[in-house]
Design a protein around this motif. Structure first.
Motif, PDB file in Angstrom:
ATOM      1  N   VAL A   1     -11.100  -7.502  52.416  1.00 55.92           N
ATOM      2  CA  VAL A   1      -9.982  -8.417  53.238  1.00 55.92           C
ATOM      3  C   VAL A   1      -9.404  -9.275  52.109  1.00 55.92           C
ATOM      4  N   PHE A   2     -10.531  -9.807  50.874  1.00 58.91           N
ATOM      5  CA  PHE A   2      -9.512 -10.404  50.074  1.00 58.91           C
ATOM      6  C   PHE A   2      -8.844  -9.733  49.209  1.00 58.91           C
ATOM      7  N   GLN A   3      -9.192  -8.448  48.815  1.00 57.40           N
ATOM      8  CA  GLN A   3      -8.251  -7.656  48.142  1.00 57.40           C
ATOM      9  C   GLN A   3      -6.930  -7.528  48.626  1.00 57.40           C
ATOM     10  N   GLU A   4      -6.719  -7.396  49.796  1.00 50.97           N
ATOM     11  CA  GLU A   4      -5.454  -7.114  50.603  1.00 50.97           C
ATOM     12  C   GLU A   4      -4.543  -8.272  50.263  1.00 50.97           C
ATOM     13  N   LYS A   5      -5.071  -9.484  49.943  1.00 48.79           N
ATOM     14  CA  LYS A   5      -4.250 -10.611  49.895  1.00 48.79           C
ATOM     15  C   LYS A   5      -4.442 -11.177  48.502  1.00 48.79           C
ATOM     16  N   LEU A   6      -5.014 -10.376  47.492  1.00 46.07           N
ATOM     17  CA  LEU A   6      -5.129 -10.942  46.094  1.00 46.07           C
ATOM     18  C   LEU A   6      -3.802 -11.212  45.347  1.00 46.07           C
ATOM     19  N   PHE A   7      -2.953 -10.621  45.681  1.00 47.12           N
ATOM     20  CA  PHE A   7      -1.501 -10.853  44.914  1.00 47.12           C
ATOM     21  C   PHE A   7      -1.117 -12.049  45.454  1.00 47.12           C
ATOM     22  N   LYS A   8      -1.293 -12.754  46.311  1.00 45.33           N
ATOM     23  CA  LYS A   8      -1.021 -14.097  46.810  1.00 45.33           C
ATOM     24  C   LYS A   8      -1.883 -15.323  46.095  1.00 45.33           C
ATOM     25  N   PHE A   9      -2.696 -14.914  45.489  1.00 45.67           N
ATOM     26  CA  PHE A   9      -3.596 -15.829  44.746  1.00 45.67           C
ATOM     27  C   PHE A   9      -3.779 -15.557  43.239  1.00 45.67           C
ATOM     28  N   PRO A  10      -2.751 -15.911  42.387  1.00 43.92           N
ATOM     29  CA  PRO A  10      -2.998 -15.559  40.985  1.00 43.92           C
ATOM     30  C   PRO A  10      -3.907 -16.392  40.406  1.00 43.92           C
ATOM     31  N   GLY A  11      -4.446 -15.781  39.515  1.00 48.65           N
ATOM     32  CA  GLY A  11      -5.532 -16.718  38.589  1.00 48.65           C
ATOM     33  C   GLY A  11      -6.992 -16.071  39.239  1.00 48.65           C
ATOM     34  N   PHE A  12      -6.992 -15.466  40.463  1.00 45.31           N
ATOM     35  CA  PHE A  12      -8.123 -15.202  41.185  1.00 45.31           C
ATOM     36  C   PHE A  12      -8.623 -13.458  40.922  1.00 45.31           C
ATOM     37  N   TYR A  13      -9.805 -13.264  40.657  1.00 46.12           N
ATOM     38  CA  TYR A  13     -10.266 -11.994  40.550  1.00 46.12           C
ATOM     39  C   TYR A  13     -11.227 -11.307  41.102  1.00 46.12           C
ATOM     40  N   ILE A  14     -11.492 -10.137  41.254  1.00 46.33           N
ATOM     41  CA  ILE A  14     -12.725  -9.404  42.047  1.00 46.33           C
ATOM     42  C   ILE A  14     -13.914  -8.932  40.616  1.00 46.33           C
ATOM     43  N   GLN A  15     -14.897  -9.227  40.802  1.00 47.83           N
ATOM     44  CA  GLN A  15     -15.886  -8.628  39.840  1.00 47.83           C
ATOM     45  C   GLN A  15     -16.875  -7.962  40.424  1.00 47.83           C
ATOM     46  N   ARG A  16     -17.133  -6.614  40.208  1.00 51.33           N
ATOM     47  CA  ARG A  16     -18.187  -5.942  41.061  1.00 51.33           C
ATOM     48  C   ARG A  16     -19.642  -5.959  40.437  1.00 51.33           C
TER      49      ARG A  16
END
Length: 204
Positions: free
Chosen positions: A136-151
């Motif tokens: 869900v977050f990945q789909e909107k990640l482009f709207k939140f510059p500065g935030f990243y996903i770490q596996r």
């Protein structure tokens, strides 16, 4: 009788030399003593992401699996890169409250709680999101510059009845970080049972 301007000439010359010296001293301090500009340049050129090792699996003496790893996801943030963040949309996407968001940001910036804080580097915002939450977050990640996903991975125990012997893991404490420089804030460590006793063999 004409005025003697020779003294004024030396005073003005001395002031000019003093200003030049202060300017050069400041320039030397910025370029040699301070790493702020280097960090700024690095943050524009590189995104440092930690590759966390998987903890070792556990088997019984007959080879039956007892403990294994399950994929999990963390949300990290580089504070300097945040621009025009829609906080309400961000909070709705992660199913958190604005109060929680503000508290996490305060804690990240608090060097007593987070000694490794820098606005130029990745800081952990949330941990242990499921694959569904991450999607869900990945789909909107482009709207939140500065935030990243770490596996990352979390532990799964086949038999709950053996939990007291197998133990569990948790986020490393400041005391544990000081005792072993292998760890940094956000790492996980064995807290009890076999997970703790065999930590150096299981941590990867």
């Amino acid at each position: 009788m004409g005025k003697d301007y020779s003294l004024r000439k030396y005073v003005i010359g001395g002031i000019a030399i003093g200003v030049a010296f202060i300017f050069l001293l400041r320039l030397w301090g910025l370029q040699v003593m301070s790493n702020e500009y280097k960090m700024n340049a690095d943050s524009n050129a590189f995104l440092n992401k930690t590759q966390y090792p998987s903890r070792g699996a556990m088997y019984d003496r007959s080879g039956k699996l007892l403990v294994f790893n399950q994929p999990s996801y963390d949300i990290t943030v580089v504070l300097r890169e945040i621009e025009d963040l829609d906080t309400l949309d961000f909070c709705r996407t992660l199913n958190i409250t604005p109060a929680y968001f503000l508290k996490r940001m305060e804690d990240i910036k608090d060097k007593r709680l987070n000694p490794g804080y820098s606005k130029y580097t990745n800081q952990t915002f949330m941990t242990q999101l499921s694959a569904e939450e991450c999607g869900v977050f990945q789909e909107k990640l482009f709207k939140f510059p500065g935030f990243y996903i770490q596996r990352r991975t979390i532990r799964q125990y086949v038999y709950n009845s053996a939990a007291h012997a197998l133990g569990d893991i948790g986020e490393v404490s400041m005391k544990e970080i000081k005792e072993d420089d292998y760890y940094v804030r956000g790492d996980y460590i064995g807290k009890q049972g076999i997970e703790k006793s065999y930590e150096k063999y299981l941590r990867g």
